[in-house]
Design an enzyme around this catalytic site. Structure first.
Site, short mmCIF file in Angstrom:
data_model
loop_
_atom_site.label_atom_id
_atom_site.label_comp_id
_atom_site.label_asym_id
_atom_site.label_seq_id
_atom_site.Cartn_x
_atom_site.Cartn_y
_atom_site.Cartn_z
NE ARG A 153 -1.61 22.15 86.18
CZ ARG A 153 -0.79 22.81 85.20
NH1 ARG A 153 -1.86 22.59 83.75
NH2 ARG A 153 -0.24 22.63 84.94
CE LYS A 158 7.92 15.13 87.22
NZ LYS A 158 7.75 15.88 86.07
#
Length: 470
Positions: free
Chosen positions: A314, A240
């Site tokens: 996920r 990120k």
């Protein structure tokens, strides 16, 4: 010990003699306003309630939080709450006032590299009328407020302190003290147990992953709760940008909400059969990090291609949902700070809800409205199948397009619940506040605790009756 009397004032109340001075200072009784006055020997804090004709638990909670927040810098404060002035006439309304005081008065501060203080204002109800109702409602509200603030503490702790195993051990100690059965599945056992997603995301960090399993009650569980627990998310090798990492200690807010809600079981729903499954990892780049293009085998035997290591939630939830389904629950609910898309769509006050069952979705929506942890339903779209299917494995973790990411993430998760009625709450918006506001401190919000507690407290027959009358 400092003491203040707290009274509610509505916009449509009769105007007492002191009203001119209040109005001159801008206080009208609007929801979200507060004012402090000296009345003889008493310090009185006024909480704006809005219009009494529009009063509800959400408004009462907000009014109490705002007035408590106005004293956030005052130490050793007792708030003597005049429930009659708030018009709190039901157990739920009394509980909302108590919750609001606990929420608004919350404060958290690190006092060293690993030590911290946290707490809220002490509060007592000024008795009137139905004393039993008040005692029951106040006790419920205090318990909920404490559980919400517990979740906030977990989110606010630095990631160097709250590593995956430290989270597991801290939560296990708390929940065992409440009489719940807890098991910590550690790194080697995760590998041997086929939790390829959890192992892969956690292997870049020197702090190993863990899985927390919590059980309450006997027999097949009515409800399984799954909470995403990424104690820090750098994005892994798909790193990120620096500004996006600043709040990433909060990427375990779903796990914190599940712990907070489960801590309430002995108080709100003793004897209920509930399980919790919480995957815990730290997603860092390192010599052992999972790479874009790697394929892992998940708990249920499916294979997953990891194309973007910043889509890690996920991946670990796939393993955790498979494990939750193995308990044979009637219902599964997962809660996770999963996608920026949910925050972009709904802002900071709603969680995004996706479900494979309309009746369950209605229950979650109604629980959100009652608890104040609101959700907004978004579609589960089978037509997005191509976004979750891989050319080299059964599934892929990255959809390849920027649109419909709440739905594509949920569609992938839906493949691991074994056909059990399931709801997914994406809490990316309401989980964390970067700055304080009039209602509460910066940091973790404890979103999800009240929502899950409301669902836990419902019996099956209550839920059916509620759905049939709304």
């Amino acid at each position: 010990m400092n003491r203040v009397v707290v009274r509610g004032v509505a916009e449509d109340d009769a105007r007492p003699g002191a009203w001119d001075a209040r109005a001159a200072a801008g206080f009208t009784g609007a929801l979200g306003q507060s004012r402090v006055e000296q009345h003889g020997d008493e310090v009185v804090a006024l909480a704006g309630l809005g219009r009494r004709s529009q009063r509800g638990t959400t408004a009462l909670r907000r009014a109490a939080a705002t007035v408590a927040r106005s004293f956030h810098a005052v130490e050793d404060l007792v708030m003597d709450v005049d429930l009659a002035s708030f018009g709190a006439s039901s157990t739920a309304e009394v509980a909302a006032v108590a919750e609001g005081i606990a929420w608004g008065g919350y404060r958290f501060r690190m006092t060293g590299a690993e030590s911290y203080t946290s707490g809220t204002h002490a509060a007592i109800p000024r008795a009137h009328g139905a004393a039993d109702l008040e005692r029951e409602g106040w006790a419920r509200g205090e318990a909920l407020g404490a559980a919400v603030n517990l979740a906030r503490d977990l989110v606010n702790l630095p990631p160097s302190v709250l590593t995956p195993c430290a989270f597991a051990e801290r939560a296990a100690g708390l929940l065992r003290s409440r009489g719940l059965r807890v098991r910590i599945v550690r790194s080697d056992e995760l590998r041997d147990g086929g939790y390829g997603g959890i192992v892969a995301i956690g292997q870049g960090s020197t702090n190993p992953p863990a899985l927390l399993e919590v059980e309450a009650g006997e027999g097949p569980p009515e409800l399984a709760l799954v909470g995403k627990g990424v104690t820090f998310d750098s994005g892994g090798l798909s790193l990120k940008p620096a500004p996006a990492q600043m709040a990433m200690k909060s990427d375990m807010a779903g796990a914190a909400a599940v712990v907070g809600a489960l801590s309430l079981l002995p108080t709100l729903a003793r004897g209920r059969s509930v399980v919790g499954v919480i995957p815990l990892v730290e997603n860092l780049p390192g010599p052992g990090s999972v790479r874009p293009g790697d394929v892992v085998r998940l708990r249920d035997g499916a294979t997953l291609e990891i194309l973007d290591t910043d889509f890690e939630g996920r991946v670990i939830l796939a393993d955790a949902l498979s494990r939750a389904a193995e308990f044979g629950p009637e219902t599964i609910i997962d809660i996770a700070s999963l996608t920026y898309a949910a925050q972009h769509a709904l802002g900071d006050d709603f969680g995004a809800l996706v479900a494979n069952d309309d009746a369950l979705a209605a229950r979650v929506e109604q629980a959100g409205a009652r608890s104040g942890d609101r959700v907004w339903r978004m579609p589960l779209q089978p037509e997005l199948e191509a976004q979750i299917r891989s050319d080299v494995a059964d599934y892929k973790n990255f959809p390849g397009v920027a649109s419909a990411r709440v739905s594509s993430a949920a569609l992938l998760l839906s493949r691991f619940v074994g056909g059990i009625p399931w709801a997914h709450v994406d809490m990316a918006g309401p989980a964390f506040r970067p700055t304080a506001d009039a209602g509460g401190a910066a940091g973790g919000t404890g979103y999800g605790v009240r929502l899950l507690a409301e669902l836990i407290a419902q019996s099956r027959t209550t839920a059916v009756a509620t759905n049939s009358t709304r």
